[in-house]
Design an enzyme around this catalytic site. Sequence first.
Site, PDB file in Angstrom:
ATOM      1  N   ARG A  19       0.797  -1.237  -0.032  1.00  0.00           N
ATOM      2  CA  ARG A  19       0.058   0.111  -0.032  1.00  0.00           C
ATOM      3  C   ARG A  19       0.746   1.172  -0.113  1.00  0.00           C
ATOM      4  NH1 ARG A  19      -5.731  -0.348   2.366  1.00  0.00           N
ATOM      5  NH2 ARG A  19      -6.500   1.190   0.702  1.00  0.00           N
TER       6      ARG A  19
ATOM      7  N   PHE B 152      -9.403   0.709  -3.368  1.00  0.00           N
ATOM      8  CA  PHE B 152      -9.317  -0.445  -2.367  1.00  0.00           C
ATOM      9  C   PHE B 152     -10.280   0.477  -1.093  1.00  0.00           C
ATOM     10  CE2 PHE B 152      -5.836  -1.955  -4.397  1.00  0.00           C
ATOM     11  CZ  PHE B 152      -5.837  -3.409  -4.468  1.00  0.00           C
ATOM     12  N   HIS B 153     -10.903  -0.464  -0.399  1.00  0.00           N
ATOM     13  CA  HIS B 153     -11.375  -0.074   1.010  1.00  0.00           C
ATOM     14  C   HIS B 153      -9.933   0.390   1.832  1.00  0.00           C
ATOM     15  CE1 HIS B 153     -13.159  -0.316   5.078  1.00  0.00           C
ATOM     16  NE2 HIS B 153     -14.410  -0.109   4.390  1.00  0.00           N
ATOM     17  N   TYR B 154     -10.147   1.225   2.790  1.00  0.00           N
ATOM     18  CA  TYR B 154      -8.873   1.515   3.724  1.00  0.00           C
ATOM     19  C   TYR B 154      -8.273   0.468   4.542  1.00  0.00           C
ATOM     20  CZ  TYR B 154     -12.266   2.260   7.690  1.00  0.00           C
ATOM     21  OH  TYR B 154     -13.276   2.055   8.759  1.00  0.00           O
ATOM     22  N   ARG B 155      -9.210  -0.718   4.592  1.00  0.00           N
ATOM     23  CA  ARG B 155      -8.640  -1.692   5.730  1.00  0.00           C
ATOM     24  C   ARG B 155      -8.002  -2.902   4.759  1.00  0.00           C
ATOM     25  NH1 ARG B 155     -14.599  -2.479   8.676  1.00  0.00           N
ATOM     26  NH2 ARG B 155     -14.198  -0.772  10.322  1.00  0.00           N
TER      27      ARG B 155
END
EC number: 3.1.15.-
Length: 180
Positions: A112, A126-129
């Site tokens: 990331r 993407f989702h932050y998780r």
Amino acid sequence: MNKKTNLIWIDLEMTGLIPEKDVIIEIATIVTNVQLHIIAQGPSLVIHQNDEILSNMDQWNTEHHTSSGLLRRVRESSLSCKQAEAQTLEFLKKYVHTGASPMCGNTICQDRRFLYNYMPTLERFFHYRHIDVSTLKELVIRWKPNAKMIFEKDSAHLALSDIQDSIDELKHYRNVFINV
């Protein structure tokens, strides 16, 4: 196929571990459903980098990327980082809604960091998780050090095979450690 719940697995190969000075040389993705069954394999893309950048790699990266053939493929590639980002996004949008999937893989926060620097549009897809398989490995090592729960893999240090290893590793931990 559920574009809201499918999972994106990603792996990058880089010239080193410091995103401020090192660069991405390979990216691959796989999409699975929530049961970790592969729905689609994305393109495995090798990104061209010039010899000046490649000559600054440390010994570990130079040895591994040379022995895997990746370094030769990087020199032969004409694909830019932006082109690789666009091709990856084009593939992912067929299977997953924007912001729906956590970033899945091994030590995924490192990937990331590089995406944030070099492929920001993909990073925002993407989702932050995260679903970081290495977290489970570290917990098993610490909580059950004598158990035969640790997943052994023989990584080729190529993005696509590393993703397949990560998916298999998570399946292993789901079966022997999480018991879901």
